[in-house]
Design an enzyme around this catalytic site. Structure first.
Site, PDB file in Angstrom:
ATOM      1  CB  SER A 114      -8.169   3.645   2.826  1.00 46.74           C
ATOM      2  OG  SER A 114      -7.333   3.051   3.814  1.00 46.74           O
ATOM      3  CB  SER A 147      -8.602   0.740   5.639  1.00 45.54           C
ATOM      4  OG  SER A 147      -9.350   1.900   5.455  1.00 45.54           O
ATOM      5  CE  LYS A 163      -3.895   2.009   2.637  1.00 47.04           C
ATOM      6  NZ  LYS A 163      -4.792   1.820   3.794  1.00 47.04           N
TER       7      LYS A 163
END
Ligand code: GLN
Length: 486
Positions: A151, A175, A76
């Site tokens: 997210s 997330s 990420k």
């Protein structure tokens, strides 16, 4: 080959069925082919990935073996990576190159993983749909008109479309788990402090936690083995010994007491999701587990408390982005104040600005007691609810999200978006480990089951998830399409 789990790929690499360079190239080819559709990666590191893969092959030829050696991974874009852009999904950091690796990055690279690139995400990890990214929304591989969740949506979509074998995510309110549910894959948010936050760009420091996003509970255990453990660079990282998280995977669930929170099966839950989760609970019952109804009486306050605590911490954490030290600076400022104001106004997106304003307000002298202190009291009550529940049961199971993935652009009201995390957010407020595993499909879209264990009981969580996956095939289903190279 590319659809295999980390555990399977590791076996293939050990047997010499494929080299890490070949495997890495296969994923890079798929990224090149499909990323324009999915927008899952913001940076692809073709050259460094192939170099790392060649090093892994050489290490294996020298007799080194470890489960993650030569396995292609995506990070990420919230984790700092030395010499490679770390944008956090924001214009503010669109050109930021960190001078060091986050601990999560260095630990996975020490374990021999090969970094394919950095994945798209909601700006500063604020969101539940991946639509707040400066780099545009990520598409859900199961239906590209739909969101992947957020997210960590880029990592989740990349796993679901087999663009990488494993990925990292972060979870402040849901997330890792919600995108895992929407994309039909496995995601683990460990206990607060289990994994170092050093080099992970801070959103809400008392809630943020890194974790694995992957294809099975076994893979999550293998990744956690490499990621977990004390790091003196993060003072909130726990000094709790790291177990071998694969050691208990095969334990039986006979006699396991599973708590079913009434509040998670109430109004708002879609019937298809309820049915799939109840059928999954039936699998556990057949395996000898006992289902016990429990209460989490303050769960309905969790979203409200979170949306005071998280923005308050975010407003403090994001004050460092001032146009001086990092990232974006506005053009031709007339003076210092103009530079601060315009750099922040132009560098941050709407959702981030909304959080900064809410957080600053909640922390201001006149409102601190009314909002921030009150939210902290609710947080304590929520923790006490879990403590009481874990007196009665070994694990808590419910749905991860009330519904399946929604259409891009469907949720324009911020509060409707905030309610996305109604089942996951309390777990962050209480600092507990939580996990999402796929348990079914509704109209061709994946459904996630949410498992929660007590503090630092990741081993049990992974064991319970693995036992489900040994007895069902939901985690093996992949989004159709994206067939080239599969
Ligand atoms: N959806 C929540 C938020 O927008 C949680 C995000 C997260 O876990 N990073 O804050």
């Amino acid at each position: 080959m590319i659809e295999k789990t980390v555990a399977q790929l590791s076996g293939s690499l050990n047997r010499g069925d494929i080299s890490s360079v070949e495997l890495t190239q296969a994923y890079l080819d798929r990224i090149n082919r499909y990323n324009s559709t999915l927008n899952a990666f913001v940076t692809v590191c073709e050259e460094t990935a192939l170099t790392q893969a060649a090093q892994a092959d050489a290490a294996r030829a020298d007799g080194r073996t470890s489960p993650l050696l030569g396995i292609p991974l995506a990070h990420k874009d919230i984790f700092c990576t030395s010499g490679i852009k770390t944008s956090c999904g924001s214009k503010m950091l669109h050109n930021f190159i960190a001078p060091y690796d986050a601990t999560v990055v260095s630990r996975l690279s020490d374990a021999g993983a090969v970094m394919l690139g950095k994945t798209n995400m909601d700006e500063f990890a604020m969101g539940s749909s991946n639509e707040t990214s400066y780099f545009g929304p990520v598409k859900n591989p199961w239906d590209t008109d739909r969101v992947p969740g957020g997210s960590s949506g880029g990592s989740a979509a990349a796993i679901a479309a087999d663009l990488c074998a494993m990925a990292t995510g972060t979870d402040t309110g849901g997330s890792i788990r919600q995108p895992a549910a929407f994309c039909g894959i496995t995601g683990l948010k460990p206990s607060y402090g289990r994994i170092s936050r050093w080099g992970m760009i801070a959103f809400a420091s008392s809630l943020d936690q890194a974790g694995p996003i992957c294809k099975s509970a076994e893979d999550a255990a293998l990744m956690l083995n490499a990621m977990a453990g004390l790091d003196t660079k993060d003072s909130t990282c726990a000094d709790v010994s790291v177990e071998d998280y694969t050691a208990n995977l095969t334990n039986s669930v006979q006699g396991l007491r599973i708590g079913i929170p009434r509040q998670h099966f109430a109004e708002g839950l879609s019937p298809e999701v309820e049915q799939a989760v109840r059928e999954a609970l039936g699998v556990y019952e057949k395996l000898g587990a006992q289902l016990i109804d429990i209460d989490l009486p303050n769960n309905h306050l969790s979203v409200s408390a979170y949306y005071v605590v998280a923005p308050a911490e975010a407003s403090a954490n994001l004050s460092r982005f001032d146009g001086v030290r990092y990232g974006y600076r506005c053009d031709n400022p007339v003076d210092l104040e103009d530079m601060y104001k315009r750099s922040r106004s132009e560098g941050f997106g709407d959702e981030v600005k909304r959080r900064i304003m809410v957080g600053t307000y909640a922390l201001s002298a006149g409102f601190y007691d009314a909002y921030y202190r009150k939210a902290q009291k609710i947080r304590r009550l929520i923790k006490q609810d879990f403590n009481a529940a874990f007196q009665q049961v070994d694990i808590i199971i419910g749905p991860t999200s009330p519904h399946t993935a929604f259409n891009l652009g469907a949720k324009t009201d911020p509060v409707a978006m905030y309610l996305e995390d109604i089942y996951t957010i309390a777990v962050n407020l209480a600092g507990l480990p939580g996990m999402s595993v796929p348990v079914g499909l509704a109209n061709g879209l994946p459904i996630g089951m949410h498992l929660v264990a007590s503090d630092f009981a990741e081993s049990r969580l992974l064991n319970v998830a693995h036992q489900f996956q040994l007895n069902t095939d939901w985690h093996r289903l992949r989004a159709t399409g994206f067939t080239e190279g599969r």
